[in-house]
Scaffold this motif. Structure first.
Motif, PDB file in Angstrom:
ATOM      1  N   LEU A  53      31.072 -20.471  42.781  1.00 40.40           N
ATOM      2  CA  LEU A  53      32.248 -21.276  43.087  1.00 40.40           C
ATOM      3  C   LEU A  53      31.986 -22.764  42.881  1.00 40.40           C
ATOM      4  CD1 LEU A  53      35.148 -21.300  44.363  1.00 40.40           C
ATOM      5  CD2 LEU A  53      34.012 -21.499  46.597  1.00 40.40           C
ATOM      6  N   ASP A  54      32.772 -23.359  41.976  1.00 40.93           N
ATOM      7  CA  ASP A  54      32.727 -24.811  41.783  1.00 40.93           C
ATOM      8  C   ASP A  54      33.389 -25.475  42.992  1.00 40.93           C
ATOM      9  OD1 ASP A  54      32.343 -27.268  40.572  1.00 40.93           O
ATOM     10  OD2 ASP A  54      34.209 -27.166  39.436  1.00 40.93           O
ATOM     11  N   ILE A  55      33.065 -26.740  43.228  1.00 40.74           N
ATOM     12  CA  ILE A  55      33.638 -27.430  44.387  1.00 40.74           C
ATOM     13  C   ILE A  55      34.827 -28.299  43.996  1.00 40.74           C
ATOM     14  CG2 ILE A  55      33.204 -29.164  46.169  1.00 40.74           C
ATOM     15  CD1 ILE A  55      30.382 -28.125  46.423  1.00 40.74           C
ATOM     16  N   ASN A  56      34.647 -29.169  43.014  1.00 37.03           N
ATOM     17  CA  ASN A  56      35.713 -30.109  42.647  1.00 37.03           C
ATOM     18  C   ASN A  56      36.661 -29.494  41.630  1.00 37.03           C
ATOM     19  OD1 ASN A  56      34.847 -32.266  44.273  1.00 37.03           O
ATOM     20  ND2 ASN A  56      33.251 -32.762  42.796  1.00 37.03           N
ATOM     21  N   MET A  57      37.833 -29.063  42.124  1.00 36.68           N
ATOM     22  CA  MET A  57      38.856 -28.466  41.260  1.00 36.68           C
ATOM     23  C   MET A  57      40.217 -29.016  41.649  1.00 36.68           C
ATOM     24  SD  MET A  57      37.457 -24.536  40.862  1.00 36.68           S
ATOM     25  CE  MET A  57      36.887 -24.422  42.563  1.00 36.68           C
ATOM     26  N   PRO A  58      41.160 -29.084  40.718  1.00 35.74           N
ATOM     27  CA  PRO A  58      42.428 -29.790  40.976  1.00 35.74           C
ATOM     28  C   PRO A  58      43.344 -29.136  42.003  1.00 35.74           C
ATOM     29  CG  PRO A  58      42.422 -28.764  38.796  1.00 35.74           C
ATOM     30  CD  PRO A  58      41.030 -28.665  39.312  1.00 35.74           C
ATOM     31  N   ASP A  59      43.490 -27.807  41.978  1.00 30.92           N
ATOM     32  CA  ASP A  59      44.457 -27.149  42.879  1.00 30.92           C
ATOM     33  C   ASP A  59      43.986 -27.161  44.327  1.00 30.92           C
ATOM     34  OD1 ASP A  59      46.071 -26.615  40.743  1.00 30.92           O
ATOM     35  OD2 ASP A  59      45.214 -24.640  40.363  1.00 30.92           O
ATOM     36  N   ILE A  60      42.761 -26.745  44.535  1.00 31.87           N
ATOM     37  CA  ILE A  60      42.168 -26.675  45.866  1.00 31.87           C
ATOM     38  C   ILE A  60      40.655 -26.727  45.679  1.00 31.87           C
ATOM     39  CG2 ILE A  60      42.246 -24.143  45.804  1.00 31.87           C
ATOM     40  CD1 ILE A  60      42.474 -24.149  48.857  1.00 31.87           C
ATOM     41  N   SER A  61      39.983 -27.462  46.528  1.00 32.97           N
ATOM     42  CA  SER A  61      38.533 -27.567  46.372  1.00 32.97           C
ATOM     43  C   SER A  61      37.861 -26.246  46.741  1.00 32.97           C
ATOM     44  CB  SER A  61      37.976 -28.688  47.262  1.00 32.97           C
ATOM     45  OG  SER A  61      37.934 -28.274  48.622  1.00 32.97           O
ATOM     46  N   GLY A  62      36.687 -26.055  46.194  1.00 35.33           N
ATOM     47  CA  GLY A  62      35.950 -24.840  46.527  1.00 35.33           C
ATOM     48  C   GLY A  62      35.646 -24.743  48.002  1.00 35.33           C
ATOM     49  N   ILE A  63      35.369 -25.883  48.635  1.00 35.83           N
ATOM     50  CA  ILE A  63      35.084 -25.909  50.071  1.00 35.83           C
ATOM     51  C   ILE A  63      36.300 -25.460  50.872  1.00 35.83           C
ATOM     52  CG2 ILE A  63      34.586 -27.410  52.042  1.00 35.83           C
ATOM     53  CD1 ILE A  63      32.112 -26.924  50.447  1.00 35.83           C
ATOM     54  N   ASP A  64      37.475 -26.016  50.561  1.00 36.99           N
ATOM     55  CA  ASP A  64      38.694 -25.643  51.289  1.00 36.99           C
ATOM     56  C   ASP A  64      39.046 -24.178  51.042  1.00 36.99           C
ATOM     57  OD1 ASP A  64      38.982 -28.139  52.404  1.00 36.99           O
ATOM     58  OD2 ASP A  64      40.298 -28.893  50.813  1.00 36.99           O
ATOM     59  N   PHE A  65      38.850 -23.726  49.812  1.00 36.16           N
ATOM     60  CA  PHE A  65      39.124 -22.323  49.514  1.00 36.16           C
ATOM     61  C   PHE A  65      38.198 -21.414  50.311  1.00 36.16           C
ATOM     62  CE2 PHE A  65      38.194 -18.557  46.805  1.00 36.16           C
ATOM     63  CZ  PHE A  65      39.442 -17.960  46.894  1.00 36.16           C
ATOM     64  N   LEU A  66      36.938 -21.797  50.389  1.00 32.24           N
ATOM     65  CA  LEU A  66      35.962 -21.010  51.132  1.00 32.24           C
ATOM     66  C   LEU A  66      36.335 -20.932  52.613  1.00 32.24           C
ATOM     67  CD1 LEU A  66      33.302 -19.477  50.960  1.00 32.24           C
ATOM     68  CD2 LEU A  66      32.085 -21.635  51.135  1.00 32.24           C
ATOM     69  N   LYS A  67      36.824 -22.045  53.160  1.00 30.75           N
ATOM     70  CA  LYS A  67      37.245 -22.063  54.565  1.00 30.75           C
ATOM     71  C   LYS A  67      38.432 -21.131  54.822  1.00 30.75           C
ATOM     72  CE  LYS A  67      35.739 -26.807  55.572  1.00 30.75           C
ATOM     73  NZ  LYS A  67      36.199 -28.202  55.847  1.00 30.75           N
ATOM     74  N   SER A  68      39.232 -20.901  53.779  1.00 27.59           N
ATOM     75  CA  SER A  68      40.434 -20.074  53.948  1.00 27.59           C
ATOM     76  C   SER A  68      40.157 -18.575  53.917  1.00 27.59           C
ATOM     77  CB  SER A  68      41.458 -20.413  52.856  1.00 27.59           C
ATOM     78  OG  SER A  68      41.045 -19.865  51.595  1.00 27.59           O
ATOM     79  N   VAL A  71      37.277 -12.749  54.704  1.00 29.97           N
ATOM     80  CA  VAL A  71      36.140 -11.913  54.298  1.00 29.97           C
ATOM     81  C   VAL A  71      35.515 -12.571  53.075  1.00 29.97           C
ATOM     82  CG1 VAL A  71      35.384  -9.651  53.512  1.00 29.97           C
ATOM     83  CG2 VAL A  71      37.246  -9.831  55.179  1.00 29.97           C
ATOM     84  N   LYS A  72      34.255 -12.951  53.198  1.00 25.44           N
ATOM     85  CA  LYS A  72      33.603 -13.698  52.118  1.00 25.44           C
ATOM     86  C   LYS A  72      32.516 -12.868  51.456  1.00 25.44           C
ATOM     87  CE  LYS A  72      33.941 -18.152  54.555  1.00 25.44           C
ATOM     88  NZ  LYS A  72      34.232 -17.659  55.910  1.00 25.44           N
ATOM     89  N   PRO A  73      32.441 -12.926  50.124  1.00 21.78           N
ATOM     90  CA  PRO A  73      31.234 -12.429  49.454  1.00 21.78           C
ATOM     91  C   PRO A  73      30.108 -13.438  49.683  1.00 21.78           C
ATOM     92  CG  PRO A  73      32.737 -13.384  47.851  1.00 21.78           C
ATOM     93  CD  PRO A  73      33.434 -13.459  49.190  1.00 21.78           C
ATOM     94  N   LYS A  74      28.930 -13.155  49.147  1.00 21.34           N
ATOM     95  CA  LYS A  74      27.872 -14.157  49.151  1.00 21.34           C
ATOM     96  C   LYS A  74      28.292 -15.263  48.183  1.00 21.34           C
ATOM     97  CE  LYS A  74      25.174 -11.686  51.793  1.00 21.34           C
ATOM     98  NZ  LYS A  74      24.846 -12.065  53.187  1.00 21.34           N
ATOM     99  N   VAL A  75      28.166 -16.507  48.599  1.00 22.70           N
ATOM    100  CA  VAL A  75      28.690 -17.632  47.817  1.00 22.70           C
ATOM    101  C   VAL A  75      27.558 -18.534  47.345  1.00 22.70           C
ATOM    102  CG1 VAL A  75      30.184 -19.658  47.847  1.00 22.70           C
ATOM    103  CG2 VAL A  75      30.871 -17.583  49.073  1.00 22.70           C
ATOM    104  N   ILE A  76      27.582 -18.833  46.042  1.00 29.51           N
ATOM    105  CA  ILE A  76      26.711 -19.849  45.466  1.00 29.51           C
ATOM    106  C   ILE A  76      27.607 -20.971  44.962  1.00 29.51           C
ATOM    107  CG2 ILE A  76      25.048 -20.381  43.651  1.00 29.51           C
ATOM    108  CD1 ILE A  76      24.197 -17.447  43.715  1.00 29.51           C
ATOM    109  N   LEU A  77      27.478 -22.139  45.560  1.00 27.86           N
ATOM    110  CA  LEU A  77      28.293 -23.279  45.145  1.00 27.86           C
ATOM    111  C   LEU A  77      27.686 -23.943  43.911  1.00 27.86           C
ATOM    112  CD1 LEU A  77      29.133 -24.967  48.580  1.00 27.86           C
ATOM    113  CD2 LEU A  77      30.654 -23.587  47.153  1.00 27.86           C
ATOM    114  N   THR A  78      28.546 -24.343  42.984  1.00 23.69           N
ATOM    115  CA  THR A  78      28.099 -25.038  41.770  1.00 23.69           C
ATOM    116  C   THR A  78      28.859 -26.355  41.684  1.00 23.69           C
ATOM    117  OG1 THR A  78      29.773 -23.970  40.375  1.00 23.69           O
ATOM    118  CG2 THR A  78      27.659 -22.844  40.609  1.00 23.69           C
ATOM    119  N   THR A  79      28.139 -27.463  41.499  1.00 23.87           N
ATOM    120  CA  THR A  79      28.796 -28.763  41.481  1.00 23.87           C
ATOM    121  C   THR A  79      27.909 -29.809  40.824  1.00 23.87           C
ATOM    122  OG1 THR A  79      29.804 -30.482  42.873  1.00 23.87           O
ATOM    123  CG2 THR A  79      27.883 -29.348  43.764  1.00 23.87           C
ATOM    124  N   ALA A  80      28.531 -30.904  40.406  1.00 25.57           N
ATOM    125  CA  ALA A  80      27.779 -32.030  39.848  1.00 25.57           C
ATOM    126  C   ALA A  80      27.464 -33.066  40.916  1.00 25.57           C
ATOM    127  CB  ALA A  80      28.592 -32.673  38.724  1.00 25.57           C
TER     128      ALA A  80
END
Length: 230
Positions: A53-68, A71-80
């Motif tokens: 999951l990328d973090i900086n995206m136009p519709d919704i950030s990866g962080i906010d999406f993750l908070k929503s 039930v979560k899979p294992k998450v690996i965040l990808t970002t610059a």
């Protein structure tokens, strides 16, 4: 087989991660998405093991999406950007990859995630299958619990039991006869010369099965059945 989805608004980043995933035999990409909102139906339809999951995206950030997610899979965040590392780990993400992502770092993150699945299955499976086997070695008769056996290795007319409590025990016989004796839901034949106790497998990398202190070969003719059972 571990199922994975990739979410990144930049196509080159999606394609790079997909290419990395294709290099790992037991990792299957079931979807590439440029927005987190596009992957919701996939997450709802089938069990996903790993979310890249990328973090900086136009519709919704990866962080906010993750908070929503409930039930979560294992998450690996990808970002610059490094700024989200603390927040990411507060959300119990499995790893945090900084772009540009090199393959060796990506592989380390995937193996880290897979090891958590192995730890969970070990906790369950060690209580499911109990029993023991008697073997004669060094002019002694040993009674070895299944859980004490790490793996078994064929040595010409002998087999060697690699155990936690007794070390290596050389026994006259064939690995075929051992295979017929031990429970096939716990011990897997992974090579013409090796069987392994699945509870001690940490992860699979290419044609190698990695235990805590050992690497065993995974034969091509055994690989498909092993991955399906494991």
């Amino acid at each position: 087989m571990y199922k994975c989805i990739i979410v990144d608004d930049e196509e080159p980043a999606r394609l790079l991660l997909n290419d990395y995933c294709e290099k790992i035999d037991d990792l299957e990409v079931v979807g590439l998405f440029k927005s987190p909102l596009q992957c919701i139906s996939t997450l709802e339809k089938e069990p996903i093991d790993i979310l890249l999951l990328d973090i900086n995206m136009p519709d919704i950030s990866g962080i906010d999406f993750l908070k929503s997610l409930t039930v979560k899979p294992k998450v690996i965040l990808t970002t610059a950007y490094r700024d989200y590392a603390v927040e990411g780990f507060e959300l119990e993400v499995s790893d945090y990859l900084l772009k540009p992502i090199e393959f060796h770092r990506f592989l380390k993150a995937i193996n880290k995630v897979k090891s958590t699945f192995t730890e969970q299955s070990t906790t369950i499976n060690t209580t499911e299958i109990t029993g023991s086997i008697q073997v004669k070695a060094n002019k002694r008769l040993y009674k070895i619990d299944y859980d004490d056996i790490l793996f078994i290795q064929s040595k010409s007319e002998y087999v060697m039991y690699h155990t936690k409590s007794h070390g290596k025990l050389m026994v006259y016989g064939t690995i075929k006869s051992v295979e017929e004796t031990l429970p096939d839901k716990l011990f897997y034949r992974v090579h013409r010369s090796y069987m392994v106790n699945k509870n001690y497998i940490q992860f699979v990398e290419g044609n190698q099965i990695v235990l805590e202190n050992e690497k065993l070969p995974l034969g091509d003719s055994y690989k498909k059945d092993f991955i399906a059972k494991w």
